[in-house]
Design an enzyme around this catalytic site. Structure first.
Site, PDB file in Angstrom:
ATOM      1  N   TYR A 137       0.862  -1.208  -0.014  1.00  0.00           N
ATOM      2  CA  TYR A 137      -0.055  -0.057  -0.020  1.00  0.00           C
ATOM      3  C   TYR A 137       0.641   1.070   0.039  1.00  0.00           C
ATOM      4  O   TYR A 137       0.398   2.509  -0.351  1.00  0.00           O
ATOM      5  CB  TYR A 137      -0.980   0.116   1.141  1.00  0.00           C
ATOM      6  CG  TYR A 137      -2.019  -0.850   1.184  1.00  0.00           C
ATOM      7  CD1 TYR A 137      -2.212  -1.815   0.040  1.00  0.00           C
ATOM      8  CD2 TYR A 137      -2.809  -1.148   2.279  1.00  0.00           C
ATOM      9  CE1 TYR A 137      -3.153  -2.769   0.012  1.00  0.00           C
ATOM     10  CE2 TYR A 137      -4.220  -1.824   2.086  1.00  0.00           C
ATOM     11  CZ  TYR A 137      -4.073  -2.953   1.249  1.00  0.00           C
ATOM     12  OH  TYR A 137      -5.064  -3.828   1.043  1.00  0.00           O
ATOM     13  N   LYS A 188       2.452 -15.446   2.475  1.00  0.00           N
ATOM     14  CA  LYS A 188       2.541 -16.091   1.224  1.00  0.00           C
ATOM     15  C   LYS A 188       3.755 -16.219   0.934  1.00  0.00           C
ATOM     16  O   LYS A 188       4.279 -15.961  -0.322  1.00  0.00           O
ATOM     17  CB  LYS A 188       1.797 -15.122  -0.071  1.00  0.00           C
ATOM     18  CG  LYS A 188       1.446 -15.781  -1.215  1.00  0.00           C
ATOM     19  CD  LYS A 188       0.170 -16.866  -0.976  1.00  0.00           C
ATOM     20  CE  LYS A 188      -0.015 -17.382  -2.551  1.00  0.00           C
ATOM     21  NZ  LYS A 188      -0.986 -18.506  -2.368  1.00  0.00           N
ATOM     22  N   ASP A 220      -4.276 -17.862   1.662  1.00  0.00           N
ATOM     23  CA  ASP A 220      -5.419 -18.544   0.864  1.00  0.00           C
ATOM     24  C   ASP A 220      -5.951 -19.630   1.904  1.00  0.00           C
ATOM     25  O   ASP A 220      -7.135 -19.492   1.964  1.00  0.00           O
ATOM     26  CB  ASP A 220      -4.745 -19.104  -0.427  1.00  0.00           C
ATOM     27  CG  ASP A 220      -3.655 -19.812  -0.415  1.00  0.00           C
ATOM     28  OD1 ASP A 220      -2.936 -19.752   0.660  1.00  0.00           O
ATOM     29  OD2 ASP A 220      -3.180 -20.509  -1.272  1.00  0.00           O
ATOM     30  N   ASP A 244      -5.964  -6.372   5.597  1.00  0.00           N
ATOM     31  CA  ASP A 244      -7.201  -5.643   5.281  1.00  0.00           C
ATOM     32  C   ASP A 244      -8.370  -6.401   4.812  1.00  0.00           C
ATOM     33  O   ASP A 244      -9.351  -6.239   5.298  1.00  0.00           O
ATOM     34  CB  ASP A 244      -6.755  -4.757   3.988  1.00  0.00           C
ATOM     35  CG  ASP A 244      -7.790  -3.637   3.755  1.00  0.00           C
ATOM     36  OD1 ASP A 244      -8.805  -3.637   4.168  1.00  0.00           O
ATOM     37  OD2 ASP A 244      -7.455  -3.022   2.606  1.00  0.00           O
ATOM     38  N   ASP A 248     -11.856  -8.036   7.645  1.00  0.00           N
ATOM     39  CA  ASP A 248     -13.120  -7.595   6.948  1.00  0.00           C
ATOM     40  C   ASP A 248     -13.885  -8.978   6.858  1.00  0.00           C
ATOM     41  O   ASP A 248     -15.121  -8.977   7.576  1.00  0.00           O
ATOM     42  CB  ASP A 248     -13.072  -6.918   5.472  1.00  0.00           C
ATOM     43  CG  ASP A 248     -13.299  -5.525   5.499  1.00  0.00           C
ATOM     44  OD1 ASP A 248     -13.005  -4.995   6.901  1.00  0.00           O
ATOM     45  OD2 ASP A 248     -13.695  -4.915   4.949  1.00  0.00           O
TER      46      ASP A 248
END
Ligand code: NAD
Length: 353
Positions: A137, A188, A220, A244, A248
């Protein structure tokens, strides 16, 4: 010296819900000082700035910030620097609030609100810790360019320094010590160099926390495990982008946005505490908003910035009690409950304290 909280109610339902949290903190009788200042759209209305200088000074002179929510249709067309969310972003940046803590708790009485089967989520108590200031980001270079074949391409840079990973890992292990002492680091590492490095550094930091169990999981798989068997987790720590998305996902396991608190902390334990929901302009001023996420944010404030674990537990126990007594605001209503508005829910929590 007495502790001080800067209370920034913000916009929409912000003032209604923070007022209830302020009453709860006052009722603890700990002599904590609280002062209010405008932020977001309210800051723009008062001083032409979403983070007015006076508000900023108040935050600097306080031990923690209790934040309501900002934003509303009235401010959507302002130039970007004057937009309400700039108040929030500037506070995060100035205080270097790199650790975002989002608990996802499913109270047994509200398990039916989840989109998952009640038995999968009832009793869930999970903490997602998201790194907030680094990762893809913010990494440079980034942009859109024309490559050597003459085709346009977009690119971003995933980047983490050792120091950034060390401090979030430490926060995770410290937080786990206040809970069930299990940390799952999500990455990852099979594909991304940055996250293999993340895994290595987290493993190094873990050497200082032998009393906490550490596991690693690919993102994942973590996304899948969160809906398959979320109760296997205690603390999940991860980078900005994965955090992020996973935070959620985890919040939706609970099914009730009006119930979820959050904290953003820096290395000194200074923090900003706020509900995860927004300013809910659709119900603002109607006295129906659920104040529990903000009240639970005040509990986190007690725990993480003021070192008042007992006070935090008292607030959380009071919230559990009012739910067990059947009190519900409109967002979590169900047949046979005692439906109440914002202030009456605050009254019920005060009585339960
Ligand atoms: P929202 O979270 O404000 O509302 C989504 C839905 O949930 C609405 O139907 C709302 O009524 C309901 N809801 C939210 N909080 C509730 C509560 N405490 N009790 C009962 N119901 C509640 O999200 P949105 O509608 O996408 O955004 C509205 C405004 O809030 C926008 O201006 C947005 O930019 C802003 N926003 C601010 C923050 C923040 O301040 N941190 C976060 C998200 C959105």
């Amino acid at each position: 010296m007495g502790k001080k909280i800067a209370v920034l109610p913000g916009d929409g339902i912000g003032p209604e819900i923070t007022a209830q949290a302020v009453r709860v903190v006052e009722a603890l009788g700990l002599g904590i000082g609280m002062a209010e200042a405008p932020v977001g759209g309210a800051g723009y209305d008062a001083a032409g700035d979403p983070l007015p200088a006076e508000t900023f000074k108040l935050c600097e002179a306080s031990d923690a910030i209790l934040f309501g929510a900002v934003g509303g249709p009235k401010y959507d067309t302002l130039p970007r620097p004057q937009r309400p969310e700039q108040g929030l972003l500037r506070l995060r940046k100035h205080f270097d609030l790199y650790a975002n803590l989002r608990p996802a708790i499913v109270y047994p009485e509200l398990a039916h609100a989840s989109s998952l089967k009640a038995e999968v989520v009832a009793g869930l108590d999970l903490l997602i810790l998201r790194e907030l200031t680094g990762d893809i980001y913010f990494g440079q270079p980034r942009g859109v360019r024309t490559n050597e074949k003459g085709e346009r391409e977009g690119f971003d840079t995933m980047r983490y320094t050792e120091g950034e990973i060390r401090r979030i890992a430490k926060t995770a292990f410290e937080a786990a010590r206040k809970r069930s002492r299990r940390v799952c680091s999500v990455d990852k590492a099979n594909v991304l160099e940055t996250t293999q490095f993340w895994r290595d550094v987290v493993t190094e930091v873990h050497k200082d926390y032998a009393d906490v169990e550490l596991s690693h999981m690919y993102v994942d798989n973590a996304a899948m495990q969160l809906v398959r068997n979320p109760k296997q987790f205690d603390v999940i720590v991860t980078g900005n982008m994965f955090g992020d998305i996973l935070s959620d996902e985890a919040s939706m396991l609970t099914g009730s946005i009006g119930m979820l608190p959050s904290a953003s902390l820096n290395a000194m334990g200074f923090g900003m505490y706020e509900p995860i929901h927004g300013s809910a302009p659709d119900i603002a001023g109607k006295g129906v908003a659920n104040p529990l996420a903000t009240i639970l944010s005040a509990a986190m404030l007690m725990r993480y910035s003021l070192g008042q674990e007992a006070a935090a537990c008292r607030i959380e126990a009071a919230v559990r009690k009012v739910l067990a007594q059947g009190y519900r605001t409109a967002d979590i209503t169900e047949p046979g409950c005692r439906q109440v508005g914002t202030v009456a829910m605050g009254d019920a929590v005060l009585a339960a304290l």
